[in-house]
Design a protein around this motif. Structure first.
Motif, PDB file in Angstrom:
ATOM      1  N   PHE A  74      89.623 -50.338  96.895  1.00 22.34           N
ATOM      2  CA  PHE A  74      88.510 -49.464  96.517  1.00 22.34           C
ATOM      3  C   PHE A  74      88.981 -48.031  96.305  1.00 22.34           C
ATOM      4  CE2 PHE A  74      84.472 -47.550  96.216  1.00 22.34           C
ATOM      5  CZ  PHE A  74      84.425 -46.428  97.035  1.00 22.34           C
ATOM      6  N   ASN A  75      88.573 -47.464  95.149  1.00 22.31           N
ATOM      7  CA  ASN A  75      88.907 -46.057  94.879  1.00 22.31           C
ATOM      8  C   ASN A  75      87.715 -45.428  94.173  1.00 22.31           C
ATOM      9  OD1 ASN A  75      89.716 -43.741  93.303  1.00 22.31           O
ATOM     10  ND2 ASN A  75      91.842 -44.245  93.849  1.00 22.31           N
ATOM     11  N   ALA A  76      87.002 -44.577  94.877  1.00 23.02           N
ATOM     12  CA  ALA A  76      85.753 -44.009  94.355  1.00 23.02           C
ATOM     13  C   ALA A  76      85.993 -43.244  93.057  1.00 23.02           C
ATOM     14  CB  ALA A  76      85.119 -43.101  95.401  1.00 23.02           C
ATOM     15  N   GLU A  77      87.067 -42.494  93.027  1.00 24.63           N
ATOM     16  CA  GLU A  77      87.369 -41.712  91.816  1.00 24.63           C
ATOM     17  C   GLU A  77      87.542 -42.632  90.618  1.00 24.63           C
ATOM     18  OE1 GLU A  77      88.088 -38.469  90.874  1.00 24.63           O
ATOM     19  OE2 GLU A  77      87.326 -37.615  92.743  1.00 24.63           O
ATOM     20  N   GLU A  78      88.201 -43.787  90.835  1.00 27.89           N
ATOM     21  CA  GLU A  78      88.407 -44.752  89.738  1.00 27.89           C
ATOM     22  C   GLU A  78      87.059 -45.274  89.237  1.00 27.89           C
ATOM     23  OE1 GLU A  78      92.733 -46.655  90.980  1.00 27.89           O
ATOM     24  OE2 GLU A  78      91.001 -48.014  90.766  1.00 27.89           O
ATOM     25  N   TRP A  79      86.173 -45.624  90.154  1.00 27.11           N
ATOM     26  CA  TRP A  79      84.871 -46.175  89.755  1.00 27.11           C
ATOM     27  C   TRP A  79      84.079 -45.130  88.984  1.00 27.11           C
ATOM     28  CZ3 TRP A  79      82.229 -49.612  94.055  1.00 27.11           C
ATOM     29  CH2 TRP A  79      83.103 -50.643  94.403  1.00 27.11           C
ATOM     30  N   VAL A  80      84.117 -43.900  89.453  1.00 30.26           N
ATOM     31  CA  VAL A  80      83.364 -42.837  88.763  1.00 30.26           C
ATOM     32  C   VAL A  80      83.965 -42.590  87.382  1.00 30.26           C
ATOM     33  CG1 VAL A  80      82.752 -40.383  88.839  1.00 30.26           C
ATOM     34  CG2 VAL A  80      82.506 -41.782  90.887  1.00 30.26           C
ATOM     35  N   GLN A  81      85.283 -42.669  87.295  1.00 29.24           N
ATOM     36  CA  GLN A  81      85.924 -42.480  85.982  1.00 29.24           C
ATOM     37  C   GLN A  81      85.521 -43.598  85.023  1.00 29.24           C
ATOM     38  OE1 GLN A  81      87.649 -39.583  85.303  1.00 29.24           O
ATOM     39  NE2 GLN A  81      87.226 -40.347  83.232  1.00 29.24           N
ATOM     40  N   ILE A  82      85.405 -44.831  85.534  1.00 29.12           N
ATOM     41  CA  ILE A  82      84.966 -45.946  84.685  1.00 29.12           C
ATOM     42  C   ILE A  82      83.549 -45.683  84.168  1.00 29.12           C
ATOM     43  CG2 ILE A  82      84.271 -48.395  84.750  1.00 29.12           C
ATOM     44  CD1 ILE A  82      86.668 -48.778  86.756  1.00 29.12           C
ATOM     45  N   ALA A  83      82.697 -45.169  85.048  1.00 26.34           N
ATOM     46  CA  ALA A  83      81.327 -44.846  84.628  1.00 26.34           C
ATOM     47  C   ALA A  83      81.339 -43.733  83.582  1.00 26.34           C
ATOM     48  CB  ALA A  83      80.491 -44.429  85.839  1.00 26.34           C
ATOM     49  N   LYS A  84      82.133 -42.705  83.816  1.00 30.75           N
ATOM     50  CA  LYS A  84      82.195 -41.574  82.860  1.00 30.75           C
ATOM     51  C   LYS A  84      82.748 -42.040  81.523  1.00 30.75           C
ATOM     52  CE  LYS A  84      83.263 -37.325  83.918  1.00 30.75           C
ATOM     53  NZ  LYS A  84      83.974 -36.137  84.413  1.00 30.75           N
ATOM     54  N   ASP A  85      83.814 -42.845  81.570  1.00 28.40           N
ATOM     55  CA  ASP A  85      84.432 -43.346  80.323  1.00 28.40           C
ATOM     56  C   ASP A  85      83.450 -44.221  79.541  1.00 28.40           C
ATOM     57  OD1 ASP A  85      86.692 -42.026  81.048  1.00 28.40           O
ATOM     58  OD2 ASP A  85      87.819 -43.801  81.658  1.00 28.40           O
ATOM     59  N   ALA A  86      82.488 -44.811  80.266  1.00 26.75           N
ATOM     60  CA  ALA A  86      81.481 -45.662  79.607  1.00 26.75           C
ATOM     61  C   ALA A  86      80.348 -44.829  79.019  1.00 26.75           C
ATOM     62  CB  ALA A  86      80.910 -46.674  80.599  1.00 26.75           C
ATOM     63  N   GLY A  87      80.325 -43.552  79.368  1.00 25.04           N
ATOM     64  CA  GLY A  87      79.225 -42.706  78.906  1.00 25.04           C
ATOM     65  C   GLY A  87      77.995 -42.805  79.797  1.00 25.04           C
ATOM     66  N   MET A  88      78.203 -43.333  80.994  1.00 24.50           N
ATOM     67  CA  MET A  88      77.100 -43.463  81.957  1.00 24.50           C
ATOM     68  C   MET A  88      76.897 -42.138  82.672  1.00 24.50           C
ATOM     69  SD  MET A  88      78.191 -47.205  83.365  1.00 24.50           S
ATOM     70  CE  MET A  88      77.337 -48.682  82.774  1.00 24.50           C
TER      71      MET A  88
ATOM     72  N   MET B 233      80.114 -45.338 100.552  1.00 22.99           N
ATOM     73  CA  MET B 233      78.994 -44.618  99.959  1.00 22.99           C
ATOM     74  C   MET B 233      79.266 -43.111 100.009  1.00 22.99           C
ATOM     75  SD  MET B 233      77.026 -47.150  99.127  1.00 22.99           S
ATOM     76  CE  MET B 233      78.397 -48.286  99.019  1.00 22.99           C
ATOM     77  N   LYS B 234      79.870 -42.679 101.085  1.00 25.06           N
ATOM     78  CA  LYS B 234      80.203 -41.249 101.229  1.00 25.06           C
ATOM     79  C   LYS B 234      81.245 -40.862 100.176  1.00 25.06           C
ATOM     80  CE  LYS B 234      79.629 -38.790 104.668  1.00 25.06           C
ATOM     81  NZ  LYS B 234      78.581 -37.801 105.003  1.00 25.06           N
ATOM     82  N   GLU B 235      82.238 -41.699 100.001  1.00 30.01           N
ATOM     83  CA  GLU B 235      83.320 -41.405  99.036  1.00 30.01           C
ATOM     84  C   GLU B 235      82.777 -41.405  97.613  1.00 30.01           C
ATOM     85  OE1 GLU B 235      86.261 -43.797 102.058  1.00 30.01           O
ATOM     86  OE2 GLU B 235      86.813 -43.876  99.944  1.00 30.01           O
ATOM     87  N   LEU B 236      81.875 -42.342  97.330  1.00 29.20           N
ATOM     88  CA  LEU B 236      81.293 -42.401  95.972  1.00 29.20           C
ATOM     89  C   LEU B 236      80.369 -41.213  95.725  1.00 29.20           C
ATOM     90  CD1 LEU B 236      80.399 -46.128  95.258  1.00 29.20           C
ATOM     91  CD2 LEU B 236      81.851 -44.645  93.868  1.00 29.20           C
ATOM     92  N   ALA B 237      79.570 -40.870  96.729  1.00 29.12           N
ATOM     93  CA  ALA B 237      78.638 -39.739  96.575  1.00 29.12           C
ATOM     94  C   ALA B 237      79.417 -38.469  96.266  1.00 29.12           C
ATOM     95  CB  ALA B 237      77.808 -39.569  97.846  1.00 29.12           C
ATOM     96  N   GLU B 238      80.508 -38.273  96.984  1.00 32.32           N
ATOM     97  CA  GLU B 238      81.341 -37.068  96.774  1.00 32.32           C
ATOM     98  C   GLU B 238      81.991 -37.090  95.389  1.00 32.32           C
ATOM     99  OE1 GLU B 238      82.310 -36.361 101.542  1.00 32.32           O
ATOM    100  OE2 GLU B 238      83.836 -37.252 100.214  1.00 32.32           O
TER     101      GLU B 238
END
Ligand code: JFZ
Length: 403
Positions: free
Chosen positions: A66-80, A116-121
């Motif tokens: 699990f890597n929160a930054e990676e998940w957020v980057q996937i969302a950003k790259d998707a235009g989410m 959840m804390k890591e993703l929120a940040e």
């Protein structure tokens, strides 16, 4: 904040990432050597797994990848533009650090971290709105939650106690310990309007800007939630959202490979926005903490389309010309965006319902490339369209309107 102020970001965002992640990712659709039909996060219910057996999964939940930054980057790259993740689904396992039960990812698993804390940040750092899915009614682990009639006697449940002494304190934790929360995404509905109103008022008393989705029930949501993967066949007034899957399950299933093509995802996004809604598209991460690669690949393609054509989606209003056969239409002040799904073989497209004069028409992907338009009776006719579409999924023609 008035309603328009509360809804402003939602109406701009249009496209969000839904994440269903929990213990169910371990069995991933299999139980005792058998494939369990249905959506992956319902395995405890479908296989009627006793609480004592299901909760043993927690000891094996260690999503080291699990890597929160990676998940957020996937969302950003998707235009989410927003993310909603399961803090507690129907199985009752808490994916966040809660004092209400040790049945949570920090206390009961070798992972010991609060994702959840890591993703929120990470979301706050990258400007992605962050929200929680929270199952306020079905809870197959808690004796007073609803839905588990194989371990507990329904007649002995005290649901009001569950709401007041468990759900509300957990909502306080979620709305206090994770920064600004954009959405609390309730599910299934709340059994009584009184309890639903109590929940709504409680959430807003802690974070007044937090949106509450329609599945709180009794018309007490800030916006309407459509059925799973349900897109209305007409323009729907007001604010609404379609929650949807990329394959056929919300929680990860090892053998669900029925991934929708990227073009289908783009056209669903456009379809939904053209009818006035938001698209909350789901990923189901694995027990190791990875978003399945087929999802990542498809979301990247959607993001590539949005990077070129996002003006026709973000903040766009529904079609003023209904639902055409050749594609869809979205709108902004002084502009109409014609989304051509089907490409006219003869270079000519008739568009009905356009009121007013067109100042200029051009391809959104190539703004210097003008499209010739002329009026024929009450139809607007696009001519000189090239033999091949500009975009394989959806070519957007912009009509700049007079006045
Ligand atoms: C619910 C959950 O049971 C499911 O596991 C998933 O989280 C999904 C997003 O939400 O399923 C529903 C709830 C409501 C409807 C359909 C599926 N509905 O109102 O049509």
């Amino acid at each position: 904040m008035n309603r328009d102020e509360r809804m402003a970001w939602f109406r701009e965002a249009k496209f969000g990432m839904f994440i269903h992640w929990g213990l169910y990712a371990i069995p991933a659709g299999m139980w005792k050597g058998k494939m369990i039909p249905g959506i992956g996060e319902w395995i405890m219910h479908r296989a009627r797994i006793p609480v004592k057996e299901y909760e043993q999964l927690a000891k094996h939940f260690n999503p080291v990848k699990f890597n929160a930054e990676e998940w957020v980057q996937i969302a950003k790259d998707a235009g989410m533009k927003y993310m909603v993740i399961t803090a507690k689904h129907h199985d009752g396992f808490c994916m966040f650090d809660t004092k209400l039960t040790d049945y949570n990812i920090v206390k009961a698993t070798p992972f010991k971290r609060d994702p959840m804390k890591e993703l929120a940040e990470a979301c706050q750092k990258h400007g992605i709105k962050f929200g929680f899915y929270y199952s306020q009614t079905l809870d197959w682990h808690h004796p007073d939650g609803m839905g588990n009639d194989w371990d507990y006697d329904p007649a002995k449940k005290d649901f009001a106690k569950y709401i007041r002494e468990y759900v509300k304190p957990q909502l306080r934790e979620l709305l206090t310990n994770y920064g600004p929360i954009a959405i609390i995404w309730f599910d299934i509905g709340t059994p009584t309007p009184e309890l639903a109103r109590e929940l709504r008022e409680f959430v807003l008393s802690i974070q007044p800007q937090t949106l509450i989705n329609g599945r709180i029930g009794h018309g007490l949501g800030d916006y309407r939630e459509m059925g799973d993967n349900k897109i209305p066949d007409h323009v729907v007034e007001g604010d609404w959202e379609t929650p949807a899957t990329i394959n056929d399950t919300w929680g990860y299933k090892s053998y669900d490979h029925n991934w929708k093509d990227p073009g289908v995802l783009v056209q669903k996004l456009v379809d939904i926005v053209s009818k006035g809604g938001n698209y909350l598209l789901n990923v189901g991460p694995t027990a190791e903490g990875e978003i399945p690669q087929p999802s990542v690949e498809r979301l990247k393609k959607v993001g590539e389309w949005l990077r070129v054509n996002g003006e026709s989606i973000y903040g766009a209003k529904p079609s003023p010309i209904g639902i055409p056969t050749w594609g869809r239409c979205t709108a902004k002040e002084g502009k109409l965006y014609l989304h051509l799904f089907a490409w006219p073989w003869d270079g000519r497209l008739e568009v009905e319902g356009i009121k007013g004069e067109v100042k200029r028409a051009y391809f959104l992907a190539e703004p210097d490339r003008t499209v010739e338009v002329k009026k024929e009776g009450d139809k607007l006719v696009l001519t000189n369209l090239p033999p091949k579409p500009i975009d394989q999924y959806d070519t957007v023609v912009v009509l700049e309107m007079e006045g």
